[in-house]
Design a protein around this motif. Structure first.
Motif, PDB file in Angstrom:
ATOM      1  N   LEU A  43       1.005  -1.184   0.002  1.00 48.24           N
ATOM      2  CA  LEU A  43       0.010  -0.145   0.001  1.00 48.24           C
ATOM      3  C   LEU A  43       0.703   1.195   0.023  1.00 48.24           C
ATOM      4  N   TRP A  44       2.090   1.197   0.498  1.00 48.21           N
ATOM      5  CA  TRP A  44       2.982   2.169   0.652  1.00 48.21           C
ATOM      6  C   TRP A  44       3.262   2.761  -1.078  1.00 48.21           C
ATOM      7  N   VAL A  45       3.255   2.015  -1.778  1.00 48.08           N
ATOM      8  CA  VAL A  45       3.688   1.974  -3.145  1.00 48.08           C
ATOM      9  C   VAL A  45       2.496   3.039  -3.863  1.00 48.08           C
ATOM     10  N   GLY A  46       1.240   2.177  -3.546  1.00 54.33           N
ATOM     11  CA  GLY A  46       0.006   2.588  -3.943  1.00 54.33           C
ATOM     12  C   GLY A  46       0.014   4.208  -3.464  1.00 54.33           C
ATOM     13  N   ALA A  47       0.138   4.620  -2.201  1.00 48.80           N
ATOM     14  CA  ALA A  47       0.000   5.810  -1.591  1.00 48.80           C
ATOM     15  C   ALA A  47       0.870   6.792  -2.524  1.00 48.80           C
ATOM     16  N   LEU A  48       2.113   6.326  -2.674  1.00 55.04           N
ATOM     17  CA  LEU A  48       2.978   7.512  -3.392  1.00 55.04           C
ATOM     18  C   LEU A  48       2.570   7.625  -5.001  1.00 55.04           C
ATOM     19  N   LEU A  49       2.253   6.643  -5.428  1.00 53.00           N
ATOM     20  CA  LEU A  49       1.766   6.518  -6.806  1.00 53.00           C
ATOM     21  C   LEU A  49       0.476   7.601  -6.774  1.00 53.00           C
ATOM     22  N   SER A  50      -0.340   7.530  -6.047  1.00 55.39           N
ATOM     23  CA  SER A  50      -1.559   8.333  -5.893  1.00 55.39           C
ATOM     24  C   SER A  50      -1.424   9.727  -5.870  1.00 55.39           C
ATOM     25  N   LEU A  51      -0.303   9.877  -4.485  1.00 59.16           N
ATOM     26  CA  LEU A  51       0.342  11.430  -4.658  1.00 59.16           C
ATOM     27  C   LEU A  51       0.651  11.880  -5.825  1.00 59.16           C
ATOM     28  N   ALA A  52       1.834  11.006  -6.734  1.00 54.78           N
ATOM     29  CA  ALA A  52       2.133  11.520  -7.839  1.00 54.78           C
ATOM     30  C   ALA A  52       0.948  11.867  -8.622  1.00 54.78           C
ATOM     31  N   PHE A  53       0.021  10.914  -8.857  1.00 55.18           N
ATOM     32  CA  PHE A  53      -0.955  11.328  -9.684  1.00 55.18           C
ATOM     33  C   PHE A  53      -1.972  12.571  -9.393  1.00 55.18           C
ATOM     34  N   CYS A  54      -2.236  12.624  -8.153  1.00 53.51           N
ATOM     35  CA  CYS A  54      -2.832  13.877  -7.626  1.00 53.51           C
ATOM     36  C   CYS A  54      -2.083  15.160  -8.018  1.00 53.51           C
ATOM     37  N   LEU A  55      -0.820  15.230  -7.796  1.00 55.32           N
ATOM     38  CA  LEU A  55       0.085  16.405  -8.119  1.00 55.32           C
ATOM     39  C   LEU A  55       0.049  16.594  -9.338  1.00 55.32           C
ATOM     40  N   PHE A  56       0.009  15.553 -10.468  1.00 55.63           N
ATOM     41  CA  PHE A  56      -0.100  15.748 -11.800  1.00 55.63           C
ATOM     42  C   PHE A  56      -1.321  16.526 -12.267  1.00 55.63           C
ATOM     43  N   ILE A  57      -2.496  15.963 -11.516  1.00 52.68           N
ATOM     44  CA  ILE A  57      -3.965  16.495 -11.833  1.00 52.68           C
ATOM     45  C   ILE A  57      -3.641  18.159 -11.457  1.00 52.68           C
ATOM     46  N   GLY A  58      -3.154  18.319 -10.171  1.00 54.24           N
ATOM     47  CA  GLY A  58      -2.835  20.045  -9.937  1.00 54.24           C
ATOM     48  C   GLY A  58      -2.058  20.704 -10.917  1.00 54.24           C
ATOM     49  N   PHE A  59      -0.886  20.245 -11.327  1.00 59.63           N
ATOM     50  CA  PHE A  59      -0.070  20.668 -12.169  1.00 59.63           C
ATOM     51  C   PHE A  59      -0.813  21.032 -13.642  1.00 59.63           C
ATOM     52  N   VAL A  60      -1.582  20.036 -14.165  1.00 62.61           N
ATOM     53  CA  VAL A  60      -2.483  20.264 -15.412  1.00 62.61           C
ATOM     54  C   VAL A  60      -3.453  21.454 -15.193  1.00 62.61           C
ATOM     55  N   ASN A  61      -4.054  21.238 -14.091  1.00 62.45           N
ATOM     56  CA  ASN A  61      -4.988  22.379 -14.054  1.00 62.45           C
ATOM     57  C   ASN A  61      -4.649  23.777 -13.902  1.00 62.45           C
ATOM     58  N   GLY A  62      -3.377  23.933 -13.135  1.00 65.06           N
ATOM     59  CA  GLY A  62      -2.671  25.359 -13.262  1.00 65.06           C
ATOM     60  C   GLY A  62      -2.064  25.523 -14.655  1.00 65.06           C
ATOM     61  N   TYR A  63      -1.409  24.522 -15.203  1.00 65.80           N
ATOM     62  CA  TYR A  63      -0.726  24.733 -16.407  1.00 65.80           C
ATOM     63  C   TYR A  63      -1.901  25.191 -17.492  1.00 65.80           C
ATOM     64  N   LEU A  64      -3.024  24.565 -17.556  1.00 65.70           N
ATOM     65  CA  LEU A  64      -3.872  24.845 -18.536  1.00 65.70           C
ATOM     66  C   LEU A  64      -4.721  26.184 -18.344  1.00 65.70           C
ATOM     67  N   VAL A  65      -4.783  26.621 -16.968  1.00 65.96           N
ATOM     68  CA  VAL A  65      -5.255  27.909 -16.751  1.00 65.96           C
ATOM     69  C   VAL A  65      -4.414  28.983 -17.179  1.00 65.96           C
ATOM     70  N   MET A  66      -3.031  28.777 -16.815  1.00 60.18           N
ATOM     71  CA  MET A  66      -2.075  29.805 -17.085  1.00 60.18           C
ATOM     72  C   MET A  66      -1.766  29.987 -18.829  1.00 60.18           C
ATOM     73  N   ARG A  67      -1.876  28.644 -19.421  1.00 59.92           N
ATOM     74  CA  ARG A  67      -1.122  28.867 -20.843  1.00 59.92           C
ATOM     75  C   ARG A  67      -2.651  28.928 -21.766  1.00 59.92           C
ATOM     76  N   THR A  68      -3.764  28.866 -21.378  1.00 60.65           N
ATOM     77  CA  THR A  68      -5.006  29.061 -22.173  1.00 60.65           C
ATOM     78  C   THR A  68      -5.584  30.333 -21.985  1.00 60.65           C
ATOM     79  N   GLY A  69      -5.358  30.859 -20.899  1.00 57.64           N
ATOM     80  CA  GLY A  69      -6.177  32.337 -20.203  1.00 57.64           C
ATOM     81  C   GLY A  69      -7.656  31.567 -20.058  1.00 57.64           C
ATOM     82  N   ILE A  70      -8.241  30.319 -20.177  1.00 60.43           N
ATOM     83  CA  ILE A  70      -9.465  29.925 -19.788  1.00 60.43           C
ATOM     84  C   ILE A  70      -9.722  30.134 -18.251  1.00 60.43           C
ATOM     85  N   PRO A  71     -10.853  30.746 -17.726  1.00 63.94           N
ATOM     86  CA  PRO A  71     -11.051  30.953 -16.282  1.00 63.94           C
ATOM     87  C   PRO A  71     -10.767  29.439 -15.672  1.00 63.94           C
ATOM     88  N   SER A  72     -10.180  29.582 -14.432  1.00 58.27           N
ATOM     89  CA  SER A  72     -10.023  28.274 -13.634  1.00 58.27           C
ATOM     90  C   SER A  72     -11.229  27.496 -13.187  1.00 58.27           C
TER      91      SER A  72
END
Length: 353
Positions: free
Chosen positions: A101-130
């Motif tokens: 489960l430790w491996v799954g927890a770390l992979l889950s963390l990486a996936f969630c951070l990736f989602i946050g990165f994508v949200n922020g990147y799309l907002v900043m690069r496209t100019g579409i409202p968050s």
């Protein structure tokens, strides 16, 4: 002459006090707490109070990140479902592949951070409202949570993980509790207080905090003076995702299983906690302490209504009233803060007097 001006001015000390973002929430929290102490005898025990703190912490941890993001001028409507996504990713990945489960927890963390990165990147690069970007993320995650869970398990419930490798240690990290004077204190309460203190320190004492306020007030002006707007905003979105992951881990390791449809609607509770705590919807104003108090108001009211024996359906009506009142109070407090700042920053007028 400066002293005479200050002495004759309309109480500058009280102006500074009432201009703090959390002052309205503090007063409201006190009134609501006293009200339920009087109206609900069951509310008066130590156990009930710590239950309120626990309820507040499960909302307050993610609300901290949402509040910081709102101060930076953005919204994240995917914050509610990402909590469930985090838990489902951990449990189903480990169950399907039979890994720790430790491996799954770390992979889950990486996936969630990736989602946050994508949200922020799309907002900043496209100019579409968050609002629109994260609304899209909300629907993607909601559908994926339900669809993938059903494909993997044949139902909309994740498998029980209580017998899997790594469970005892992860339960101790994310879902521990201890007895204190005959009452149960959940570890999330301590994590909530710690995250709140850390966020308050970052906002008030660091350069990053100054950047958050600056980009929330005016991103163009902040960029003109060298503030890394894109990096800061992406970091704020990733902070929301990290805190969502943390609460997702707590939920999973407390209950051992998750319903794939959970979390929908909680994004509004996080926003309400931030607004009630003094954060302006327009950005550039607020603090972490106020967001914590807003979450405490949520916990007090949601459980106070139950302890008083009232129809819990009234809770949503109360949230609506609190949100409207908070917006009005916040606008008034912001005007006080602005007038106090102008008085403080205008020594020439005092000398002329």
């Amino acid at each position: 002459m400066t002293e005479s001006l200050v002495a004759g001015s309309p109480n500058p000390l009280s102006h500074r006090l009432f201009a703090r973002p959390e002052i309205g929430a503090t007063a409201a929290a006190g009134v609501i707490l006293v009200f339920f102490l009087a109206a609900a005898p069951a509310f008066r025990s130590g156990g009930s109070f710590f239950t309120v703190l626990y309820q507040s912490s499960t909302i307050g941890i993610v609300a901290i990140g949402v509040g910081l993001l709102m101060i930076g001028g953005e919204f994240d409507l995917s914050a509610g479902v990402i909590v469930t996504t985090a838990g489902l990713a951990n449990s189903m990945f480990c169950w399907w592949f039979g890994i720790d489960l430790w491996v799954g927890a770390l992979l889950s963390l990486a996936f969630c951070l990736f989602i946050g990165f994508v949200n922020g990147y799309l907002v900043m690069r496209t100019g579409i409202p968050s609002f629109l970007i994260t609304l899209g993320t909300f629907f993607v995650l909601q559908g994926a949570n339900l669809g993938l869970t059903k494909v993997v398990t044949g139902s909309v419930t994740s498998p029980d993980i209580s017998r899997m490798d790594g469970y005892p240690l992860l339960e101790g990290v994310f879902a521990s509790n201890f007895d204190a004077g005959g009452v149960t204190v959940w570890g999330t309460v301590l994590w909530w207080l710690g995250f709140t203190a850390l966020a308050a320190w970052v906002l008030q004492r660091t350069r990053t905090g100054n950047w958050v306020f600056a980009i929330g007030g005016s991103a163009d002006s902040a960029r003109a003076v060298g503030v890394p707007v894109v990096r800061t905003k992406i970091g704020l979105f990733m902070t929301v995702s990290f805190l969502g992951w943390f609460v997702g881990m707590h939920t999973l390791y407390r209950f051992n299983t998750l319903q794939a449809g959970n979390g929908v609607g909680n994004e509004f509770l996080y926003i309400i906690a931030a607004v009630v705590g003094g954060t302006l919807l327009t950005g550039g104003y607020g603090n972490a302490i106020g967001v914590g108090i807003g979450a405490f108001i949520f916990g007090t009211t949601s459980l106070g209504i139950v302890y008083a024996g009232w129809d819990p359906n009234w809770f949503k009506a109360f949230l609506g009233v609190m949100l409207l009142l908070a917006v009005l109070v916040n606008l008034y407090v912001k005007s006080l803060a602005t007038s106090t700042r102008l008085l403080r920053d205008s020594p020439g007028k005092a000398d002329d007097a």
